[in-house]
Design an enzyme around this catalytic site. Sequence first.
Site, mmCIF file in Angstrom:
data_model
loop_
_atom_site.group_PDB
_atom_site.id
_atom_site.type_symbol
_atom_site.label_atom_id
_atom_site.label_comp_id
_atom_site.label_asym_id
_atom_site.label_seq_id
_atom_site.Cartn_x
_atom_site.Cartn_y
_atom_site.Cartn_z
ATOM 1 N N ASP A 10 0.986 -1.026 0.021
ATOM 2 C CA ASP A 10 -0.018 0.016 -0.163
ATOM 3 C C ASP A 10 0.752 1.271 -0.067
ATOM 4 O OD1 ASP A 10 -2.386 1.635 0.370
ATOM 5 O OD2 ASP A 10 -2.211 1.837 2.323
ATOM 6 N N SER A 11 0.172 2.514 -0.070
ATOM 7 C CA SER A 11 1.224 3.670 -0.323
ATOM 8 C C SER A 11 1.627 3.848 1.258
ATOM 9 C CB SER A 11 0.236 4.809 -0.628
ATOM 10 O OG SER A 11 -0.880 4.862 -0.124
ATOM 11 N N CYS A 73 -3.454 -1.094 -2.218
ATOM 12 C CA CYS A 73 -3.765 0.299 -2.240
ATOM 13 C C CYS A 73 -4.829 0.468 -3.325
ATOM 14 C CB CYS A 73 -2.641 0.914 -2.643
ATOM 15 S SG CYS A 73 -2.610 2.736 -3.052
ATOM 16 N N GLU A 152 -5.721 9.387 9.721
ATOM 17 C CA GLU A 152 -4.576 9.388 10.132
ATOM 18 C C GLU A 152 -4.232 10.310 11.420
ATOM 19 O OE1 GLU A 152 -1.202 9.069 7.447
ATOM 20 O OE2 GLU A 152 -2.182 7.194 6.597
ATOM 21 N N CYS A 184 -10.884 3.462 -0.896
ATOM 22 C CA CYS A 184 -9.548 3.915 -0.296
ATOM 23 C C CYS A 184 -9.256 2.874 0.719
ATOM 24 C CB CYS A 184 -9.688 5.264 0.174
ATOM 25 S SG CYS A 184 -8.107 5.908 0.870
ATOM 26 N N THR A 185 -8.116 2.570 0.975
ATOM 27 C CA THR A 185 -7.785 1.496 2.068
ATOM 28 C C THR A 185 -8.401 2.312 3.518
ATOM 29 O OG1 THR A 185 -5.632 2.761 2.111
ATOM 30 C CG2 THR A 185 -5.633 0.738 1.057
ATOM 31 N N HIS A 186 -8.151 3.489 3.582
ATOM 32 C CA HIS A 186 -8.502 3.870 4.901
ATOM 33 C C HIS A 186 -9.971 4.038 5.425
ATOM 34 C CE1 HIS A 186 -4.401 5.536 4.290
ATOM 35 N NE2 HIS A 186 -4.158 5.972 5.497
HETATM 36 N N1 DGL Z 1 -3.897 3.793 -0.071
HETATM 37 C C1 DGL Z 1 -4.327 5.116 -0.944
HETATM 38 C C2 DGL Z 1 -5.651 4.486 -1.636
HETATM 39 O O1 DGL Z 1 -6.232 3.239 -1.230
HETATM 40 C C3 DGL Z 1 -4.866 6.169 0.154
HETATM 41 C C4 DGL Z 1 -3.909 7.143 0.696
HETATM 42 C C5 DGL Z 1 -3.083 7.709 -0.529
HETATM 43 O O2 DGL Z 1 -3.300 8.628 -1.104
HETATM 44 O O3 DGL Z 1 -2.053 6.991 -0.876
HETATM 45 O O4 DGL Z 1 -6.079 4.789 -2.685
#
Ligand code: DGL
Length: 279
Positions: A10-11, A73, A152, A184-186
């Site tokens: 993931d990012s 991600c 976050e 989005c993962t979060h």
């Molecule tokens: N992990 C990214 C996603 O799922 C979200 C955070 C980012 O912008 O890197 O799109």
Amino acid sequence: MNSLPIGVFDSGIGGLTVVNAIQKHLPNEDLVYVGDTARVPYGSRSPGTVIDYATQIATYLEDTGVKEILIACNTASAVALEVVAAQTSLPVSGVIVPGAEAAVELNESGPIGVIATRATITSGAYQNAIQQIQPCTEVISVATPLLVPLIEEDCMDEPFTLEVLQHYVRPSRLSECDSLILGCTHYPLLAEQISRVFGKPVADTPTATALALAKNLDQRNARNEPAREGSLSILLTDDADRSLGIVSRRLGVSITETKTIDLSELIAPEIRSSDLSSA
Ligand code: DGL
């Protein structure tokens, strides 16, 4: 049977929502998770940059020795999955198709809503995946970039987080949708608040992704030994103790080891023209 770990990336830290679902549904698997905390966020970057980052991490994971790569991600799944899959001989999967399938299953006859980073929305990846499954479904997509920092910063339970959600829902047509994809993962960490504001069912992308991964492993007879208890190694490209603590505590993820890795040898030093034009 294959006892190598599964590589997940993931990012940043948000992909632990997917790891959490994998630990529940595939408790015997060892997981190596790369969080690119040095270069997060991906969601505001150009597709070319995200492709560079994603291919570097996939190369790293392949060199480490994993049996499969899961791009947790959404942004990287949306723009880089095909390139990553073409560069490696390992099976590669992402979160877009499982998320789209889960939403279509929940949906009645109205449109499906998608909230995600700008890069994911601009890619049209969810819209394409949904319309491949159910061609006439209308998809209403809204970029919601303020949500990741709120999560976050551990502000999930603050009243202003509900106001931010309303800020996104009110002017859009999201309230017309039958179901919503948290692209989005979060966002699964905010699922309860999103359901409250949105008032409609929310697709469980992490669970759908973990079940799709289980199916992939079964098709290749590649599960780990059933007697093993799976481990989780977290490899970060920069220190991120605070956000790692917040997210792992909220999810109750059990981490076996955490270390910082250096991808600089894999990082191409040239500056991309797309970065300069978006600066
Ligand atoms: N992990 C990214 C996603 O799922 C979200 C955070 C980012 O912008 O890197 O799109």
